[in-house]
Design an enzyme around this catalytic site. Structure first.
Site, PDB file in Angstrom:
ATOM      1  N   LYS A  48     -13.028  -4.695  11.226  1.00 21.69           N
ATOM      2  CA  LYS A  48     -13.700  -3.699  10.390  1.00 21.69           C
ATOM      3  C   LYS A  48     -15.134  -3.479  10.849  1.00 21.69           C
ATOM      4  CE  LYS A  48     -10.821  -5.052   6.435  1.00 21.69           C
ATOM      5  NZ  LYS A  48     -10.766  -6.014   5.312  1.00 21.69           N
ATOM      6  N   GLU A  61      -9.947   5.995   5.933  1.00 24.50           N
ATOM      7  CA  GLU A  61     -10.827   5.491   4.868  1.00 24.50           C
ATOM      8  C   GLU A  61     -10.336   4.151   4.330  1.00 24.50           C
ATOM      9  OE1 GLU A  61     -13.882   7.263   3.334  1.00 24.50           O
ATOM     10  OE2 GLU A  61     -13.829   5.096   3.356  1.00 24.50           O
ATOM     11  N   VAL A  74       0.832  -1.205   0.000  1.00 22.66           N
ATOM     12  CA  VAL A  74       0.000   0.000   0.000  1.00 22.66           C
ATOM     13  C   VAL A  74       0.869   1.259   0.000  1.00 22.66           C
ATOM     14  CG1 VAL A  74      -1.822   1.254   1.188  1.00 22.66           C
ATOM     15  CG2 VAL A  74      -1.891  -1.239   1.113  1.00 22.66           C
ATOM     16  N   ILE A 105     -13.545   1.757  -1.273  1.00 28.06           N
ATOM     17  CA  ILE A 105     -14.947   2.186  -1.136  1.00 28.06           C
ATOM     18  C   ILE A 105     -14.989   3.304  -0.092  1.00 28.06           C
ATOM     19  CG2 ILE A 105     -17.292   1.482  -0.528  1.00 28.06           C
ATOM     20  CD1 ILE A 105     -16.460  -1.417  -1.041  1.00 28.06           C
TER      21      ILE A 105
END
Lengths: 429, 429
Positions: free
Chosen positions: B202, B126, B11, B133
């Site tokens: 999550k 986010e 990432v 998303i």
């Protein structure tokens, strides 16, 4: 943040209702101080129920806008000329604006957005496209690390309801429209929806946001849904597709913009295919994120009102404690107009339906014309129709340039053995 | 806005790549000035490719955080203890934080979010839930005019890929897992994903955002997917359902919170049913907006990185020209812990599969136990299985309290005619 609201109709009434229940929560949980300081409508009669609740009301919108104690104008009256005048005045008074008026923004946004930027103000319009789906926010903020390469949206609940009902129950277009009107999903005069104008307003706004160029809704290709027949719906189903009215944006060659509204064959396995009834949905293909879909209620009192309220909360978060940088929309002007790809230059697979007299040789004539125009045929089906003596010929073309299809259709429609104007529907892919 | 980045892995590398291409655009189009001022990793070796491109690099994260010229910390290293230490230091230096580290936030968010609020800083995350998303943004901003009444999410791509492949191709769980590992969708040690821990992290974050209370991921009910068999998938299909691993949040009675992770029967016509493969999706039922779904890539280098970049742009828009009010997250603390609804007190319809010896009377015993426990049966099917001498009995219960089901299962599993531990899967509705 003191709010001045114009419009006490469906959405305006919904905003008042939501603010009544949420303002204390926003104060307590978000530390935001919102106040509905003045409600405006055309007549005292419309205002009476709010006046009796203790709200300050007015029939003079311009006076409310000029009132220095009002920080934000919420315009929910609808129409073109008065909202344009009010919003212009509000921006000149350096007040932020929230509106759900897509038609007015599509028509006058090119002067209002630059005016807002000049005055350091925001025009927020989440409710203008896709009702309560936060698609404007997503494109401007959530997907800002991406370039939107393609967007397809189901953005008019009336058309989606009609097409869904035709698909579920084999209704004719007229019967499905009548049902939609009875349920309050279609206006008595449905032209604006079923001919695609409303979708064009919204698609032009989305295409502008995605491309960073001004897309004039009057210049994009628009085909509505009133010519779609029960037979087309059945044929689509047999081929593994649903017919949906789509607003489409795609990057064209050399920085041009491909924006259009028309019915499309959507494959059953596509994320948009199951978006039925009055639901709206926006499907995006982004360079980094890949495909993504957002769906939800695209219209209705409380869904739309909740989007207006979200814009108000954004403003309150931004302006209470300093000036948040507005997302610049000054590019939304006529000098920065997008070069649009003419519909004749777009490419697609095509569904074509010919109604022919049961004459010997008509199939040969039609396939001959395809061949002359350099169009490859993917599949061809001949079917009987209810009308004896007539035959339906359904052709699915391979991916080809639209100008070739239009030329072939012209020739085919001129054949004496062809009984009706031919049907043409594009494929999403 | 000068960015200090820790982590040059999947990432982190993606964030560097996107920033390289987008920073000039953000300057030109949004008037924002972002700069990747320092890149941190554990070793000089990891940093070499970035150093050679001219970036300032460091192996000393704490020194970078303390550097007064750094405005924002982007933490993409993963793990628990070091990120906690770095983020604490950044907040104490009054620097904003962007992270994709759901595991660490689920574990230490209750101390970090209040610390951020105390220091007037943001922690944006986010990328931590649903990859690209924009669901955090949507809940905090787009849906702020709503109360979220129910949320169901497909939030782990590994599990969704495995279950999708079992459904498409009749693979066993082990074969589908192996395929997922070969394609890089599952780790070599997949426990964290397939036992639901990642989904629990999550789901706890989403449930906290929806409820405004701290939901401790260690206290929510979690069932993974490793016990789902090909037979269950076939049975679901025959009943008109797909099995999906869902994270669920719902408002419980008296302000309590119902949060859990488990496989669920999702009706084919539900918007979540077609979310297949590694896609993630979040379905919400809001009071004003009604049902809404957002779907897209939930993992992967560029989707996740694009969400990190969106957070950076949000910060730049907020902080360049003044201090935007942070969304208060101080409630995310142990004193404000949600009262959780025990799984035994939840209600559902249930799919139950019993593997019995082909013994006379076993059906009577089972239905008798249901009756004793006050459970109504909606349907019951008896099926042969591959193993001769064994019979599968599938029961779908009407909506009932879980404690009754658990009691019935206890009794049934104790029957000598029952050959294997019984299977139980809840229905979404």
């Amino acid at each position: 943040m003191r709010i001045g609201l114009i419009g006490t109709g469906t959405v305006g009434g919904g905003v008042i209702q939501i603010l009544e229940s949420k303002i204390p929560l926003y104060r307590e949980k978000l530390g935001l101080d919102l106040e509905l300081a003045c409600i405006c409508a055309r007549t005292e009669e419309e205002l009476a129920p709010f006046k009796s609740k203790g709200y300050k009301t007015s029939v003079d919108a311009m006076a409310m806008i000029a009132d220095p104690s009002i920080d934000v104008l919420v315009e929910l009256a609808g129409g073109y000329d008065m909202p344009r005048k009010w919003i212009t005045a509000a921006l000149e008074h350096k007040k932020h604006v929230v509106t759900a008026n897509k038609a007015m923004l599509a028509k006058y946004g090119h002067e209002l957005f630059p005016l807002a930027e000049k005055n350091g103000c925001h025009i927020l319009f989440e409710a203008a496209v896709g009702g309560g789906i936060p698609i404007i926010r997503s494109i401007q903020e959530g997907f800002v690390g991406n370039e939107v390469e393609h967007l397809s949206c189901i953005i008019n609940g009336t058309c989606n309801y009609i097409l869904s009902r035709m698909g579920e129950s084999g209704l004719s277009f007229d019967a499905a429209l009548k049902e939609a009107q009875e349920k309050g999903y279609a206006e008595r005069n449905p032209t604006f929806d079923i001919e695609g104008t409303d979708s064009a307003h919204k698609t032009a706004l989305l295409a502008s946001l995605c491309s960073g160029k001004y897309v004039d809704f009057e210049k994009i290709h628009v085909t509505g849904v009133s010519h779609i027949t029960a037979e087309d719906i059945v044929n689509a189903k047999e081929l593994g597709y649903k017919i949906k009215l789509l607003g489409i944006y795609a990057k064209g060659p050399d920085g041009s913009v491909d924006a259009r509204v028309h019915p499309s064959f959507v494959p059953n396995e596509h994320l948009l295919a199951n978006v039925d009834g009055v639901l709206n949905a926006v499907y995006l293909q982004c360079d980094n994120l890949g495909p993504t879909l957002q769906t939800g209620a695209g219209a209705g009192r409380l869904p739309t009102a909740s989007a207006v309220v979200a814009d108000l909360v954004s403003l309150a978060r931004s302006t209470d404690t300093g000036k948040r940088k507005a997302i610049p929309m000054g590019w939304f002007n006529k000098e920065n107009a997008a070069k649009l790809v003419p519909i004749e230059d777009t490419y697609s697979r095509y569904y074509l339906r010919f109604t022919t007299r049961d004459a010997c040789g008509v199939l040969a004539s039609i396939t001959g014309i395809f061949s002359e125009n350099g169009i490859s045929i993917e599949s061809i089906i001949q079917k009987g129709v209810n009308d004896p003596g007539k035959v339906s010929i359904i052709v699915v073309s391979e991916r080809t340039k639209e100008s070739k299809i239009l030329s072939a259709l012209n020739s085919i429609d001129a054949l004496s053995s062809v009984a009706e104007k031919s049907q043409m529907i594009r494929f999403l892919k």
